[in-house]
Structures are given as C-alpha cells and as structure tokens.
Write an enzyme that holds these catalytic residues in place. Structure first.
Site, PDB file in Angstrom:
ATOM      1  N   GLY A 219       0.736  -0.985  -0.037  1.00  0.00           N
ATOM      2  CA  GLY A 219       0.231   0.137   0.002  1.00  0.00           C
ATOM      3  C   GLY A 219       0.492   1.031  -0.333  1.00  0.00           C
TER       4      GLY A 219
ATOM      5  N   GLY B 240       3.287   1.543   3.282  1.00  0.00           N
ATOM      6  CA  GLY B 240       4.049   0.300   3.114  1.00  0.00           C
ATOM      7  C   GLY B 240       5.574   0.780   2.095  1.00  0.00           C
TER       8      GLY B 240
ATOM      9  N   PHE C 239      -7.396  -7.267   7.808  1.00  0.00           N
ATOM     10  CA  PHE C 239      -6.498  -8.261   6.512  1.00  0.00           C
ATOM     11  C   PHE C 239      -5.573  -9.564   7.753  1.00  0.00           C
ATOM     12  CE2 PHE C 239      -8.391  -5.568   4.314  1.00  0.00           C
ATOM     13  CZ  PHE C 239     -10.056  -6.062   3.824  1.00  0.00           C
TER      14      PHE C 239
ATOM     15  N   LYS D  45      -2.614   0.284  11.982  1.00  0.00           N
ATOM     16  CA  LYS D  45      -3.590   1.561  13.102  1.00  0.00           C
ATOM     17  C   LYS D  45      -4.577   0.733  12.685  1.00  0.00           C
ATOM     18  CE  LYS D  45      -0.363   5.552  12.411  1.00  0.00           C
ATOM     19  NZ  LYS D  45      -0.875   7.218  12.343  1.00  0.00           N
TER      20      LYS D  45
ATOM     21  N   LYS E  70      -8.233   7.612  16.458  1.00  0.00           N
ATOM     22  CA  LYS E  70      -7.978   8.933  15.833  1.00  0.00           C
ATOM     23  C   LYS E  70      -8.484   8.511  14.003  1.00  0.00           C
ATOM     24  CE  LYS E  70      -4.825   8.063  12.554  1.00  0.00           C
ATOM     25  NZ  LYS E  70      -4.557   8.373  11.176  1.00  0.00           N
TER      26      LYS E  70
ATOM     27  N   ARG F 184      -7.795   9.567   4.068  1.00  0.00           N
ATOM     28  CA  ARG F 184      -8.850   9.343   3.796  1.00  0.00           C
ATOM     29  C   ARG F 184     -10.226   9.064   4.978  1.00  0.00           C
ATOM     30  NH1 ARG F 184      -3.785   5.752   3.747  1.00  0.00           N
ATOM     31  NH2 ARG F 184      -5.120   4.120   5.472  1.00  0.00           N
ATOM     32  N   ASN F 185      -9.851   8.478   5.981  1.00  0.00           N
ATOM     33  CA  ASN F 185     -10.884   8.961   6.855  1.00  0.00           C
ATOM     34  C   ASN F 185     -11.677  10.100   7.037  1.00  0.00           C
ATOM     35  OD1 ASN F 185     -10.993   5.950   8.560  1.00  0.00           O
ATOM     36  ND2 ASN F 185      -8.862   7.090   8.447  1.00  0.00           N
TER      37      ASN F 185
END
Length: 459
Positions: A135, A138, A210, A233, A318, A382-383
């Site tokens: 990702g 990473g 995962f 996280k 968070k 993203r969140n």
C-alpha cells in the site's frame, strides 16, 4: 501695571493619567505672569509626556518658562524621547536577542554532543528489511529505508503480481505513486519464503482487518526472533485486538519482538522527503532504540516510548474521530463546531486509553494529538474524506466502492464502542460515528443529539 510686573505665579494642575502610583502628588507646571502662556505650548507639553514619566520625575517639577524663550519642535521631540525611554529600547532589544542567541547556541551544542555519542551500528549491520504489504504507507517506508543505505536490500511482499512487476521493472508503484521513482534496492516479491529469508527487520503494513489471516499464512516462514515493526493502525473488529496482540498470536509466538510505529505522517509527504516526526513504542527499550536508529534520517525524527497501549489506541481511535471531523466539514457546520468536536474527541480517546493503562502524556504527544490534528484537519486523510462525503449526504456503500484505499476508521468504529463498554467509558462523539456508519443515525440527527446532551463539568 505694577501688578503686571510682580513675580506672581498661577498654577495649572495636570490631570492624573495613571493610578498605578496613588501616593505621588499631581505634577504642576508654573508659568510666570510676565507673558501669558501659549495654548499650543501647553497642549504640546501635555501630549509629549506619558503617565509613566510624570510619576518618575523628581518632586521639584516646577518648569519655569521664560517670556523670551519657547522650546523648538526638535527640542520637544528630543525631550519626549528621553522622557518616554525610547533611547533605551535598542539596548533592551539587544539584550533579548543575546539571550535568544545563547539559548539557540546551547541547543545546537547539545544536539552535536548527542549525535556524536549516538550509535549508528544498527544500520551498518542491517543487510535486509522486509515490508509486508504494498500500500501507500508500506511503499513510502520501503523507499525511505532503502534510501538510507545503497547496500541494504528492501524486499516488499505483495499479493498483486501487477504491482510487483511494476516495482521490479520500472521501479515504480503505479497504483499509489505513479510519479515517484523507487530506489533500485527495493525488490518486490509474491513469495513469502524468499522475501522473509534472512531478514533483519520486518515492517508490517497490512490493514488491521486482514492482518490475522495474512500472518497465519506466512507464519512458517517467519523467524521467531524477527522484530516486527507495525505500521498498521486500528482494532480488529470482532476480537478488539490491537496489532501488539494480533502479530504474536497469529504467528504462534508470544515472544515475537514487537514495535509500534505511529505519528502524524502522510505517505505522500514521506515520499517527498518533507520533515516528519514519529514515535516507536516497545516494551523492549533496546529494540525501540534500534528501530529509532534504523528509521531516523535528516527528514524523519523518531522518538521512543514504552507506552505501546497508548500509541496503538491513539492511532486507532484517531481514524474514527477523523470521520466525525469530516462529517462536520461536509455539513458545513463551521469552525466553532470543528474545534469543539475535535477537543471532545481527544478527551474521549484519553479517557479510554488511560482506563486501559496508557499514559495521558502519550495521548497529548505525537502519536496522539499530533496524529489527530493531521488526520482531522487535512484533506489527504482517507477517513476525513469519507466523513466529508457522509456529511454531504452520500451513502457509505457508494463511498467505499469508489475508494482504492482502506479507511480503517469504518471498521474500527464499532470495535471502539465495544471496547468503551468493556472499560465503562462514555464516548458520545465516537459512538455517534459508529451509529452513522451502521446507518442507524443520520449526521443531522447525531448533531442534534450531541448538542442536547447534559451540560456537565469538563473532565
């Protein structure tokens, strides 16, 4: 006429401009009656004197003004400057700058002394690092470590053969960083055995939900002494486990060395080598120090901590709070709402973390408040982006289908509330997010309910 020539005086009492020294008598100007005083002269004198000057003058304040003399504008300005103390300002400024300069020089000397004593043998003796997952984060960490040492082999274990081929042939992760060139010592593989063979460190970047299944599948290839540095996280949805529990349990080795890496860090900015600061947390102090040496660079500061629980809980929660912040933005509720919501969310995270044994200082540090601010206020999150779309009226399923990266906060929200129930902690904001994600509460209704909670003392 005789009366006009007598040395008689008349008094002009000046109004008190300050009450800071009530015991001083009011200053009086006395003018000779040989010639009536000029109104301009009186007003100029009054304006050129400050209250501080009046009180600081000696008691013999009688200022006789001759009938044949009047102060020039330049002399009035000079007198005003000396009275108000302007001529001493440069000296005070020089003193202040000298103090600041000495403080900075002391800091620089301390830094140089510390660096001269710091060990660098960890990087020197490290020959191979493996990164689990291909990702964005990473990939960014793989590139970062590879850039530190040309002779270092950095192997990325990736499921997608197309991304694997892209990294090996064109040195580029086309899915996440199509415009960034990866170092040539970054090697991608789909074979866990070859990727993990003789590795000195392992960076785990597989999404939390995962991780368990993935690790169980490669457990036989993992050396029992291989240190795992977790970049993931979140909380596992059904078991409420953190990565410090998932990794050793999934590998079947309760003593698997573990480090949690967290802090305000977007993968894109790491790839661009922008200044970043993060925290590594481990129960093993030597391992935390070794990880610090392995990862620290001129643009990445690494602090150490032994509060694994605090770092992991803050990193997980968070993401849920960032969804709430995005909802506020999507509903256009304003800056007051945003500040109140994030402050409340920080308190809720602290309440739960400390109940679980974490340090309150961890929650106010880099991996806590630092990461929360970045995730809640910046559009790269993203969140937060998911929350903005929810607040704008989009459906969760439609949002998730359009995203090519995992928003951990969606899965973590339900786990957080279960954890809060376990430790008997009230978390209004994060509970509202979980209800919205479960489609049991609309954002508008959630705001109404939160605003109508009882008015209580701040804790």
């Amino acid at each position: 006429m005789a009366a006009m020539l007598e040395p008689a005086f008349f008094n002009l009492p000046l109004p008190r401009l300050s009450s800071s020294r009530p015991h001083n008598p009011p200053l009086v100007f006395r003018f000779r009656r040989h010639k009536p005083p000029s109104r301009v002269l009186i007003s100029t004198t009054l304006c050129s004197c400050s209250a501080e000057t009046f009180h600081s003058q000696p008691s013999s304040a009688d200022l006789p003004l001759s009938a044949h003399s009047s102060p020039s504008p330049s002399s009035s300005l000079s007198s005003s400057s000396s009275l108000t103390g302007d001529d001493s300002l440069p000296e005070r400024t020089r003193d202040r700058r000298k103090v600041v300069k000495l403080a900075w020089e002391k800091l620089v000397r301390w830094s140089r002394s510390w660096r001269s004593k710091a060990k660098t043998d960890v990087l020197e003796r490290t020959k191979k690092v493996v990164v689990l997952g291909g990702g964005s984060f990473g990939t960014a960490m793989a590139a970062h470590v590879a850039n530190k040492k040309d002779q270092l082999e950095v192997h990325m274990l990736i499921r997608d053969p197309i991304i694997c081929q892209s990294i090996n042939q064109s040195h580029c992760n086309r899915k996440y960083f199509p415009e960034h060139k990866l170092p040539e010592n970054v090697i991608a593989s789909t074979d866990p055995k070859s990727a993990l063979l003789n590795a000195d460190y392992c960076l785990h970047a597989v999404p939390v939900q995962f991780s368990s299944a993935f690790l169980e599948g490669i457990a036989e290839c993992v050396d029992p002494s291989l240190p795992f540095i977790s970049l993931s996280k979140g909380l596992e949805l059904n078991t409420l486990r953190m990565m410090s529990q998932i990794i050793p349990q999934s590998l079947g080795n309760p003593r698997q060395p573990f480090v949690a890496l967290s802090g305000p860090s977007f993968a894109l900015e790491l790839m661009n080598k922008l200044p970043t600061a993060m925290v590594v947390a481990s129960k093993d102090k030597k391992l935390a120090k070794a990880t610090q040496q392995l990862l620290a660079s001129s643009y990445l500061r690494i602090s150490t901590s032994n509060d694994v629980t605090g770092v992991e809980i803050a990193g997980a929660l968070k993401n849920v709070l960032a969804i709430a912040a995005g909802i506020v933005e999507g509903m256009d509720l304003g800056n007051n709402s945003m500040a109140a919501l994030v402050a409340q969310g920080c308190s809720e995270i602290r309440w739960l973390a400390t109940k679980m044994g974490a340090k309150a200082t961890t929650i106010t540090g880099l991996s806590g408040t630092g990461d929360i601010m970045l995730t809640c206020f910046v559009n790269l999150s993203r969140n937060r982006t998911l929350g903005v779309r929810l607040g704008s009226g989009e459906k969760l399923d439609d949002i998730l289908c359009s995203m090519n990266q995992v928003a951990e906060g969606v899965s973590t929200a339900g786990a957080v509330i279960a954890l809060a129930q376990k430790y008997n902690v009230k978390m209004p904001v994060l509970t509202a997010v979980a209800r919205i994600i479960d489609n049991e509460l609309t954002p508008k209704k959630a705001v109404y309910e939160l605003m109508n909670l009882p008015q209580v003392e701040e804790v």
